[in-house]
Design an enzyme around this catalytic site. Sequence first.
Site, PDB file in Angstrom:
ATOM      1  N   GLU A  39      10.681   1.407   9.792  1.00 52.18           N
ATOM      2  CA  GLU A  39      11.636   2.471   9.432  1.00 52.18           C
ATOM      3  C   GLU A  39      10.914   3.783   9.687  1.00 52.18           C
ATOM      4  O   GLU A  39      10.040   4.172   8.916  1.00 52.18           O
ATOM      5  CB  GLU A  39      12.033   2.350   7.961  1.00 52.18           C
ATOM      6  CG  GLU A  39      12.774   1.065   7.614  1.00 52.18           C
ATOM      7  CD  GLU A  39      14.192   1.028   8.162  1.00 52.18           C
ATOM      8  OE1 GLU A  39      14.682   2.067   8.653  1.00 52.18           O
ATOM      9  OE2 GLU A  39      14.797  -0.056   8.126  1.00 52.18           O
ATOM     10  N   GLU A  54      10.801  16.414  14.719  1.00 56.18           N
ATOM     11  CA  GLU A  54      11.261  16.283  13.330  1.00 56.18           C
ATOM     12  C   GLU A  54      10.582  17.386  12.507  1.00 56.18           C
ATOM     13  O   GLU A  54       9.361  17.504  12.511  1.00 56.18           O
ATOM     14  CB  GLU A  54      10.830  14.899  12.813  1.00 56.18           C
ATOM     15  CG  GLU A  54      11.301  14.575  11.413  1.00 56.18           C
ATOM     16  CD  GLU A  54      10.802  13.204  10.916  1.00 56.18           C
ATOM     17  OE1 GLU A  54       9.675  12.801  11.279  1.00 56.18           O
ATOM     18  OE2 GLU A  54      11.535  12.558  10.164  1.00 56.18           O
ATOM     19  N   CYS A  79      14.237  11.364   6.000  1.00 57.06           N
ATOM     20  CA  CYS A  79      14.336  10.980   7.407  1.00 57.06           C
ATOM     21  C   CYS A  79      15.767  11.101   7.921  1.00 57.06           C
ATOM     22  O   CYS A  79      15.985  11.142   9.119  1.00 57.06           O
ATOM     23  CB  CYS A  79      13.824   9.562   7.580  1.00 57.06           C
ATOM     24  SG  CYS A  79      14.575   8.426   6.419  1.00 57.06           S
ATOM     25  N   LYS A 117       0.866  -1.184   0.000  1.00 57.01           N
ATOM     26  CA  LYS A 117       0.000   0.000   0.000  1.00 57.01           C
ATOM     27  C   LYS A 117       0.900   1.231   0.000  1.00 57.01           C
ATOM     28  O   LYS A 117       1.576   1.521   0.986  1.00 57.01           O
ATOM     29  CB  LYS A 117      -0.902   0.039   1.237  1.00 57.01           C
ATOM     30  CG  LYS A 117      -1.984   1.104   1.075  1.00 57.01           C
ATOM     31  CD  LYS A 117      -2.489   1.683   2.377  1.00 57.01           C
ATOM     32  CE  LYS A 117      -1.573   2.712   2.987  1.00 57.01           C
ATOM     33  NZ  LYS A 117      -1.297   3.886   2.159  1.00 57.01           N
TER      34      LYS A 117
HETATM   35  P1  NAD Z   1       2.975   8.575   7.515  1.00 58.90           P
HETATM   36  O1  NAD Z   1       3.292   7.779   8.712  1.00 58.90           O
HETATM   37  O2  NAD Z   1       1.931   9.617   7.618  1.00 58.90           O
HETATM   38  O3  NAD Z   1       2.501   7.617   6.328  1.00 58.90           O
HETATM   39  C1  NAD Z   1       3.273   6.512   5.922  1.00 58.90           C
HETATM   40  C2  NAD Z   1       2.353   5.470   5.337  1.00 58.90           C
HETATM   41  O4  NAD Z   1       1.455   5.018   6.346  1.00 58.90           O
HETATM   42  C3  NAD Z   1       1.483   5.962   4.192  1.00 58.90           C
HETATM   43  O5  NAD Z   1       1.352   4.936   3.238  1.00 58.90           O
HETATM   44  C4  NAD Z   1       0.142   6.205   4.871  1.00 58.90           C
HETATM   45  O6  NAD Z   1      -0.939   6.105   3.977  1.00 58.90           O
HETATM   46  C5  NAD Z   1       0.117   5.076   5.882  1.00 58.90           C
HETATM   47  N1  NAD Z   1      -0.768   5.272   7.033  1.00 58.90           N
HETATM   48  C6  NAD Z   1      -1.112   6.428   7.629  1.00 58.90           C
HETATM   49  N2  NAD Z   1      -1.924   6.172   8.681  1.00 58.90           N
HETATM   50  C7  NAD Z   1      -2.077   4.838   8.739  1.00 58.90           C
HETATM   51  C8  NAD Z   1      -2.766   3.957   9.617  1.00 58.90           C
HETATM   52  N3  NAD Z   1      -3.478   4.412  10.662  1.00 58.90           N
HETATM   53  N4  NAD Z   1      -2.701   2.627   9.388  1.00 58.90           N
HETATM   54  C9  NAD Z   1      -1.978   2.146   8.362  1.00 58.90           C
HETATM   55  N5  NAD Z   1      -1.295   2.924   7.499  1.00 58.90           N
HETATM   56  C10 NAD Z   1      -1.339   4.250   7.690  1.00 58.90           C
HETATM   57  O7  NAD Z   1       4.353   9.164   7.030  1.00 58.90           O
HETATM   58  P2  NAD Z   1       4.640  10.075   5.746  1.00 58.90           P
HETATM   59  O8  NAD Z   1       4.194  11.449   6.068  1.00 58.90           O
HETATM   60  O9  NAD Z   1       4.145   9.440   4.501  1.00 58.90           O
HETATM   61  O10 NAD Z   1       6.240   9.995   5.664  1.00 58.90           O
HETATM   62  C11 NAD Z   1       7.049  10.821   6.396  1.00 58.90           C
HETATM   63  C12 NAD Z   1       7.626  10.108   7.606  1.00 58.90           C
HETATM   64  O11 NAD Z   1       8.282   8.927   7.172  1.00 58.90           O
HETATM   65  C13 NAD Z   1       8.667  10.928   8.322  1.00 58.90           C
HETATM   66  O12 NAD Z   1       8.500  10.804   9.712  1.00 58.90           O
HETATM   67  C14 NAD Z   1       9.976  10.279   7.885  1.00 58.90           C
HETATM   68  O13 NAD Z   1      11.038  10.468   8.788  1.00 58.90           O
HETATM   69  C15 NAD Z   1       9.579   8.850   7.760  1.00 58.90           C
HETATM   70  N6  NAD Z   1      10.481   8.113   6.864  1.00 58.90           N
HETATM   71  C16 NAD Z   1      11.331   7.203   7.435  1.00 58.90           C
HETATM   72  C17 NAD Z   1      12.210   6.508   6.619  1.00 58.90           C
HETATM   73  C18 NAD Z   1      13.142   5.499   7.210  1.00 58.90           C
HETATM   74  O14 NAD Z   1      13.666   4.683   6.461  1.00 58.90           O
HETATM   75  N7  NAD Z   1      13.378   5.476   8.522  1.00 58.90           N
HETATM   76  C19 NAD Z   1      12.238   6.734   5.236  1.00 58.90           C
HETATM   77  C20 NAD Z   1      11.357   7.674   4.701  1.00 58.90           C
HETATM   78  C21 NAD Z   1      10.474   8.345   5.543  1.00 58.90           C
END
Ligand code: NAD
Length: 479
Positions: free
Chosen positions: A245, A380, A279, A169
């Site tokens: 992650e 962050e 990130c 997803k």
């Molecule tokens: P997010 O957590 O809002 O969303 C990530 C994913 O989770 C999306 O596909 C979203 O649709 C899904 N999602 C949201 N709510 C959900 C729920 N209740 N149940 C299941 N799935 C759900 O994050 P974002 O805004 O898309 O990405 C940014 C974040 O990701 C930042 O905090 C960044 O640091 C982190 N990030 C981490 C890494 C790493 O490798 N550590 C890499 C890239 C981004």
Amino acid sequence: MLFINGSWMPAQSGHTFSSTDPATGEVLGVVADAGRADAVRALEAAQAAFGEWSRKTGHERSAVLYRAWELMLERQEELAKLMSREQGKPLRMARTEVRYAADFLLWFAEEAKRVYGETIPSARADQRFLVMRQPVGVASAITPWNYPISMLTRKIAPALAAGCTIVVKPAEQTPLCAIETIRVLDDAGVPSGVVNLVPSSDPVEVGDELVTNEVVRKVSFTGSTEVGRIIASRAAHGMKRVSMELGGHAPFIVFDDADPVRAAKGAAALKSLNSGQACICENRVFVHRSIAREFTEVLVERMGRMKSGHGLSDGVSIGPLIDLAAIDKMQRHVDDAVAKGAICAVGGKRLKGEEYDDGYFWAPTVLTGVGPDMLIYREETFGPIVPVIEFDDADDVVAMANDTTYGLAAYVYTQNLGRALRTAEALDFGMIGINDINPTSAAVPFGGVKQSGLGREGAREGLLEYLDTKVCGISMEAV
Ligand code: NAD
């Protein structure tokens, strides 16, 4: 369209949602909007395909991944242009991401042939132990928008190499990049049902099915710590294996013996990575007071001359942020810091004007005089703001750097090798750049400690995340 069991199809509900360009608001495409029933269908397809895929030899699975690597590189330019439009990153960085995404296909094509077991000596003379590694089963993956192609291949490639099947997803902001990534795999000959894609505008419903459905044995998530926490707790009910992650809040330590100019150039380049939406971007720069003036001058000059604009425009190094909520967060971090005594040396505001009005552009910003009472010191930011904190005592700075719940990436600038290694050992972070702003590669383990995550992606460790360990105790007695 959804991709289930080798076919592109609409959602069962017939619902769709659109993907837009964050620089202009233009609608780029309309995609099928999966619901829970589609997620179930995709998981059933993955379950049905698991037996045959897992019985293929590592060499056979490797050949498919290798072909996908070739195809992704052939399509580098079109994928990069799509990514620039849908996610916003400058084209040069989008090309780099496509190559990084392809690196995982190649790396795991190679690792697929090296799923080694072990033999372990027994205390009993008549016994031998054999340790085997077997695919965990059906995996599910939930990915973020900021690296909309590489975060898919970083999960799909090791899953397929191990012999797992997978349902993905993608983030609701970047479904088109996900569709084109899956098309590469389909065109490379991945058998039906082995990879499935369910884009959705409702992450909660589809996400929950992918995390709790009983056929799923492994959940791999990249995104915010907040959502990661929900997913890990939901997955715990089914005792599913998880990889997380999550967010970062990277310290960037510049000791008094570092070259301030080189360090400042590094800090500016690192903050420009995906317009600050990575990130691993630094979010707290600790610079020794004795070199702070020279460091800050170069940093401000570099950040100040970065050109903002549409990712496809020439010379742009900072694209739009993903949405209005991101702009609001920049404003909150700057207002709070300035109200508490920080100085905005450059930037500090949303960009306005013809080129910017329809998008979410934030001026590259440097805040000086930042302290522990400010929001930006704790949260962050995920945007192009560099907070600078001056320190006097080298013994204190590691404690300051570790004073966070996050533990993803950290950076150390010094010309003293012993100090660099001592500091790296003392930092509670999963990835350390020493005079270097990119401690990542498909060949090395990527991941964090504390609330930045669990498990690792990439490298040999990334493959182990999709493998179960099975031991056989064998009697040598004649039967
Ligand atoms: P997010 O957590 O809002 O969303 C990530 C994913 O989770 C999306 O596909 C979203 O649709 C899904 N999602 C949201 N709510 C959900 C729920 N209740 N149940 C299941 N799935 C759900 O994050 P974002 O805004 O898309 O990405 C940014 C974040 O990701 C930042 O905090 C960044 O640091 C982190 N990030 C981490 C890494 C790493 O490798 N550590 C890499 C890239 C981004």
